[in-house]
Motif scaffolding. Structure first.
Motif, PDB file in Angstrom:
ATOM      1  N   UNK A 193       0.816  -1.209   0.000  1.00 53.76           N
ATOM      2  CA  UNK A 193       0.000   0.000   0.000  1.00 53.76           C
ATOM      3  C   UNK A 193       0.852   1.263   0.000  1.00 53.76           C
ATOM      4  N   UNK A 194       2.004   1.203   0.648  1.00 52.13           N
ATOM      5  CA  UNK A 194       2.849   2.388   0.777  1.00 52.13           C
ATOM      6  C   UNK A 194       3.851   2.562  -0.363  1.00 52.13           C
ATOM      7  N   UNK A 195       4.277   1.457  -0.984  1.00 53.71           N
ATOM      8  CA  UNK A 195       5.416   1.530  -1.900  1.00 53.71           C
ATOM      9  C   UNK A 195       5.120   1.265  -3.371  1.00 53.71           C
ATOM     10  N   UNK A 196       4.117   0.455  -3.665  1.00 51.33           N
ATOM     11  CA  UNK A 196       3.863   0.058  -5.050  1.00 51.33           C
ATOM     12  C   UNK A 196       3.115   1.147  -5.807  1.00 51.33           C
ATOM     13  N   UNK A 197       3.712   1.632  -6.889  1.00 48.63           N
ATOM     14  CA  UNK A 197       3.072   2.636  -7.742  1.00 48.63           C
ATOM     15  C   UNK A 197       2.065   1.926  -8.642  1.00 48.63           C
ATOM     16  N   UNK A 198       0.850   2.446  -8.681  1.00 54.62           N
ATOM     17  CA  UNK A 198      -0.241   1.830  -9.438  1.00 54.62           C
ATOM     18  C   UNK A 198      -0.635   2.709 -10.627  1.00 54.62           C
ATOM     19  N   UNK A 199      -0.229   2.330 -11.833  1.00 55.83           N
ATOM     20  CA  UNK A 199      -0.627   3.103 -13.011  1.00 55.83           C
ATOM     21  C   UNK A 199      -2.150   3.247 -13.129  1.00 55.83           C
ATOM     22  N   UNK A 233      -0.969   6.633 -11.143  1.00 57.23           N
ATOM     23  CA  UNK A 233       0.464   6.644 -10.916  1.00 57.23           C
ATOM     24  C   UNK A 233       0.847   6.937  -9.479  1.00 57.23           C
ATOM     25  N   UNK A 234      -0.050   6.604  -8.577  1.00 55.55           N
ATOM     26  CA  UNK A 234       0.161   6.829  -7.150  1.00 55.55           C
ATOM     27  C   UNK A 234       0.232   5.499  -6.427  1.00 55.55           C
ATOM     28  N   UNK A 235       0.674   5.541  -5.173  1.00 55.59           N
ATOM     29  CA  UNK A 235       0.565   4.355  -4.335  1.00 55.59           C
ATOM     30  C   UNK A 235      -0.888   4.233  -3.912  1.00 55.59           C
ATOM     31  N   UNK A 236      -1.258   3.090  -3.369  1.00 52.05           N
ATOM     32  CA  UNK A 236      -2.631   2.903  -2.888  1.00 52.05           C
ATOM     33  C   UNK A 236      -2.952   3.896  -1.778  1.00 52.05           C
ATOM     34  N   UNK A 237      -2.003   4.128  -0.870  1.00 44.13           N
ATOM     35  CA  UNK A 237      -2.232   5.091   0.213  1.00 44.13           C
ATOM     36  C   UNK A 237      -2.478   6.491  -0.340  1.00 44.13           C
ATOM     37  N   UNK A 288      -5.941   6.605  -2.075  1.00 41.72           N
ATOM     38  CA  UNK A 288      -7.040   6.686  -1.100  1.00 41.72           C
ATOM     39  C   UNK A 288      -7.152   8.099  -0.533  1.00 41.72           C
ATOM     40  N   UNK A 289      -6.020   8.688  -0.187  1.00 35.87           N
ATOM     41  CA  UNK A 289      -6.022  10.049   0.365  1.00 35.87           C
ATOM     42  C   UNK A 289      -6.528  11.075  -0.648  1.00 35.87           C
ATOM     43  N   UNK A 290      -6.305  10.791  -1.934  1.00 35.55           N
ATOM     44  CA  UNK A 290      -6.741  11.707  -2.993  1.00 35.55           C
ATOM     45  C   UNK A 290      -8.198  11.502  -3.392  1.00 35.55           C
ATOM     46  N   UNK A 291      -8.848  10.490  -2.800  1.00 35.66           N
ATOM     47  CA  UNK A 291     -10.262  10.271  -3.087  1.00 35.66           C
ATOM     48  C   UNK A 291     -10.552   9.311  -4.229  1.00 35.66           C
ATOM     49  N   UNK A 292      -9.550   8.580  -4.683  1.00 38.38           N
ATOM     50  CA  UNK A 292      -9.789   7.580  -5.724  1.00 38.38           C
ATOM     51  C   UNK A 292     -10.647   6.469  -5.112  1.00 38.38           C
TER      52      UNK A 292
END
Length: 73
Positions: A22-28, A32-36, A39-43
């Motif tokens: 959740x903290x380290x893996x970048x998700x295209x 292009x953000x991590x899961x954390x 989530x904080x950005x409202x995705x």
């Protein structure tokens, strides 16, 4: 998918690797953000779950409906 369902699904699928994924893996698939970050950005949690599954090659039969509680009887 609610956030609690997302958290349960991630924990069930990834176990002790959950925190680092959740903290380290970048998700295209999550901008292009991590899961954390996503989530904080409202995705939406469902979009993040799908992106996480795609990046980690979770089989399709374990991607949908995971994290939901069993129906009450």
């Amino acid at each position: 998918m609610r956030r609690s369902e997302f958290e349960r699904a991630v924990s069930d699928e990834f176990g002790p690797r959950t925190t680092s994924l959740l903290a380290d893996l970048i998700l295209p698939g999550a901008g292009g953000q991590t899961a954390e970050q996503a989530l904080a950005a409202g995705v939406p949690p469902r979009q993040i779950w799908t992106a996480l599954c795609a990046e980690t090659d979770v089989p399709a039969d374990r991607r949908y409906g995971v994290g939901r509680l069993e129906p009450r009887r």
